[in-house]
Design a protein around this motif. Structure first.
Motif, PDB file in Angstrom:
ATOM      1  N   ASP A   1       0.953  -0.743  -0.347  1.00 52.22           N
ATOM      2  CA  ASP A   1      -0.035  -0.047  -0.032  1.00 52.22           C
ATOM      3  C   ASP A   1       1.063   0.858   0.312  1.00 52.22           C
ATOM      4  OD1 ASP A   1      -1.353   2.659   0.280  1.00 52.22           O
ATOM      5  OD2 ASP A   1      -2.493   0.576   1.684  1.00 52.22           O
ATOM      6  N   SER A   2       0.802   1.489  -1.097  1.00 44.59           N
ATOM      7  CA  SER A   2       2.110   2.607  -1.494  1.00 44.59           C
ATOM      8  C   SER A   2       1.204   3.737  -0.469  1.00 44.59           C
ATOM      9  CB  SER A   2       2.074   2.811  -2.867  1.00 44.59           C
ATOM     10  OG  SER A   2       2.814   1.732  -3.467  1.00 44.59           O
ATOM     11  N   GLU A   3       0.286   4.129  -0.954  1.00 43.38           N
ATOM     12  CA  GLU A   3      -0.359   5.586  -0.284  1.00 43.38           C
ATOM     13  C   GLU A   3       0.110   5.361   1.280  1.00 43.38           C
ATOM     14  OE1 GLU A   3      -3.858   7.230  -1.027  1.00 43.38           O
ATOM     15  OE2 GLU A   3      -3.560   6.834  -3.190  1.00 43.38           O
ATOM     16  N   ARG A   4       0.273   4.821   2.353  1.00 41.77           N
ATOM     17  CA  ARG A   4       0.040   4.212   3.240  1.00 41.77           C
ATOM     18  C   ARG A   4       1.339   3.862   4.190  1.00 41.77           C
ATOM     19  NH1 ARG A   4      -4.945   1.329   5.374  1.00 41.77           N
ATOM     20  NH2 ARG A   4      -7.060   2.506   3.938  1.00 41.77           N
ATOM     21  N   VAL A   5       2.657   3.236   3.118  1.00 40.72           N
ATOM     22  CA  VAL A   5       3.413   2.877   3.377  1.00 40.72           C
ATOM     23  C   VAL A   5       3.831   1.883   3.822  1.00 40.72           C
ATOM     24  CG1 VAL A   5       6.257   4.191   3.376  1.00 40.72           C
ATOM     25  CG2 VAL A   5       4.643   6.079   3.335  1.00 40.72           C
ATOM     26  N   GLN A   6       2.773   1.529   3.655  1.00 45.66           N
ATOM     27  CA  GLN A   6       2.741  -0.083   4.079  1.00 45.66           C
ATOM     28  C   GLN A   6       2.672  -1.173   3.403  1.00 45.66           C
ATOM     29  OE1 GLN A   6       2.410  -2.571   6.954  1.00 45.66           O
ATOM     30  NE2 GLN A   6       1.611  -0.635   7.770  1.00 45.66           N
TER      31      GLN A   6
ATOM     32  N   PRO B   1       0.691  -7.056   8.910  1.00 43.71           N
ATOM     33  CA  PRO B   1       0.705  -5.804   8.303  1.00 43.71           C
ATOM     34  C   PRO B   1       2.356  -5.421   9.054  1.00 43.71           C
ATOM     35  CG  PRO B   1      -0.477  -5.165   9.433  1.00 43.71           C
ATOM     36  CD  PRO B   1      -1.030  -6.201   9.532  1.00 43.71           C
ATOM     37  N   LEU B   2       3.340  -4.951   7.886  1.00 42.81           N
ATOM     38  CA  LEU B   2       4.683  -5.052   8.780  1.00 42.81           C
ATOM     39  C   LEU B   2       5.338  -3.813   9.146  1.00 42.81           C
ATOM     40  CD1 LEU B   2       6.733  -6.609   5.237  1.00 42.81           C
ATOM     41  CD2 LEU B   2       5.895  -8.491   8.427  1.00 42.81           C
TER      42      LEU B   2
ATOM     43  N   LEU C   1       7.736  -1.154   9.075  1.00 45.46           N
ATOM     44  CA  LEU C   1       8.655  -1.013   8.754  1.00 45.46           C
ATOM     45  C   LEU C   1       8.716   0.351   8.572  1.00 45.46           C
ATOM     46  CD1 LEU C   1       8.411  -2.844   5.354  1.00 45.46           C
ATOM     47  CD2 LEU C   1       9.585  -3.871   7.010  1.00 45.46           C
ATOM     48  N   THR C   2      10.548   0.624   8.519  1.00 43.19           N
ATOM     49  CA  THR C   2      10.751   2.541   8.903  1.00 43.19           C
ATOM     50  C   THR C   2      10.278   2.257   7.238  1.00 43.19           C
ATOM     51  OG1 THR C   2      13.219   1.290   8.128  1.00 43.19           O
ATOM     52  CG2 THR C   2      12.820   1.674  10.325  1.00 43.19           C
ATOM     53  N   ARG C   3      10.881   3.513   7.010  1.00 44.17           N
ATOM     54  CA  ARG C   3      10.533   4.809   5.114  1.00 44.17           C
ATOM     55  C   ARG C   3      11.871   3.629   4.715  1.00 44.17           C
ATOM     56  NH1 ARG C   3      13.005   8.502   2.931  1.00 44.17           N
ATOM     57  NH2 ARG C   3      14.193   9.147   4.769  1.00 44.17           N
ATOM     58  N   HIS C   4      12.516   3.905   4.898  1.00 46.63           N
ATOM     59  CA  HIS C   4      13.545   2.704   4.062  1.00 46.63           C
ATOM     60  C   HIS C   4      13.803   1.338   3.485  1.00 46.63           C
ATOM     61  CE1 HIS C   4      16.268   6.231   3.530  1.00 46.63           C
ATOM     62  NE2 HIS C   4      17.783   6.153   4.310  1.00 46.63           N
ATOM     63  N   GLU C   5      13.580   0.523   4.976  1.00 49.02           N
ATOM     64  CA  GLU C   5      12.653  -0.876   5.244  1.00 49.02           C
ATOM     65  C   GLU C   5      12.019  -0.922   3.831  1.00 49.02           C
ATOM     66  OE1 GLU C   5      14.501  -1.761   9.281  1.00 49.02           O
ATOM     67  OE2 GLU C   5      12.422  -1.560   8.624  1.00 49.02           O
ATOM     68  N   PHE C   6      10.664   0.134   3.816  1.00 47.08           N
ATOM     69  CA  PHE C   6       9.426  -0.286   2.803  1.00 47.08           C
ATOM     70  C   PHE C   6       9.789  -0.164   1.106  1.00 47.08           C
ATOM     71  CE2 PHE C   6       6.453   2.342   0.191  1.00 47.08           C
ATOM     72  CZ  PHE C   6       5.450   1.151   0.737  1.00 47.08           C
ATOM     73  N   ARG C   7      10.891   0.628   1.216  1.00 46.51           N
ATOM     74  CA  ARG C   7      10.737   0.983  -0.310  1.00 46.51           C
ATOM     75  C   ARG C   7      11.971  -0.284  -0.142  1.00 46.51           C
ATOM     76  NH1 ARG C   7      10.042   1.876  -4.239  1.00 46.51           N
ATOM     77  NH2 ARG C   7      11.011   2.804  -5.616  1.00 46.51           N
TER      78      ARG C   7
END
Ligand code: CA
Length: 226
Positions: free
Chosen positions: A135-140, A147-148, A150-156
């Motif tokens: 879910d790119s909008e929720r960065v999830q 749901p994991l 994740l930090t922003r970097h881990e998500f990306r």
């Protein structure tokens, strides 16, 4: 039989590629202009394109840019210069690989084979969309419905790997995806981010190993190990 389009204005180089690729069982078409390549790909799409950067009409970069408006065909750039700029620009424009002249035609044929093999199990991608939900909008990102955290970097990082199952990303490419300059010695930080993502995946499923390490190369997402 995979069909390869060779875009190269030097006949001698094209000849060695044709010889090597046909020796591997591929069929080939050779054109010497960027415009001709675009036209050919519109009419009779090849499975992979080998694209020289220095062409007489429009550059290989420009050709690739225009190509990407209508085709996701894998592209291998042929570059006359071993420049960092070529590499980064090439990958940004949407090339899958690049080789620097002079190259071994057998090496190019091997890369062609590797890329086509990577592309083949497209059905695997469907499995991954169920295993992982992004879910790119929720960065999830959810893994097996959970749901994991994740930090922003881990998500990306995970998002980047999931987008192209089985593709091996170098640490530099992953840094690129994070928007971190690759020249600043951050490559090791990729390893620690990966380690952390893996730990979080294991919280969901203890024996999960969807992120594979490729020694000396980088990382890939392999749905088969999910
Ligand atoms: Ca050329």
């Amino acid at each position: 039989m995979p069909h390869i389009l060779i875009v190269e204005d030097e006949a001698a180089i094209a000849d060695t590629l044709i010889f090597a690729l046909q020796g591997e069982g591929f069929t080939t078409t050779w054109v010497s202009l960027g415009e001709a390549a675009l036209e050919h790909q519109r009419q009779t799409p090849a499975d992979l394109i080998i694209l020289d950067i220095g062409l007489p009409d429009i550059s290989g970069f420009e050709t690739c840019k225009q190509l990407r408006r209508f085709s996701e065909v894998p592209v291998i750039f042929l570059s006359a210069r071993d420049g960092e700029i070529d590499r980064v620009v090439g990958l940004e424009i949407g090339a899958d690989d690049y080789v620097v002249k002079p190259f071994s035609p057998r090496e190019v044929a091997a890369r062609v084979r590797a890329i086509l093999k990577r592309m083949a199990p497209r059905t695997v991608a469907d499995v991954s969309s169920v295993l992982f939900r992004v879910d790119s909008e929720r960065v999830q990102i959810s893994y097996r419905g959970q749901p994991l955290s994740l930090t922003r970097h881990e998500f990306r990082l995970l998002q980047c790997l999931l987008e192209q199952p089985e593709r091996v990303f170098s640490r530099e490419q992953l840094l690129d995806a994070l928007g971190v300059p690759a020249d600043a010695g951050y490559e090791r930080s990729i390893d620690s981010h990966i380690k952390s993502v893996r730990a979080k995946l294991r919280l969901v499923r203890a024996d999960a190993e969807p992120i594979q390490t490729h020694r000396g190369l980088g990382y890939s997402y392999s749905p088969g190990h999910s």
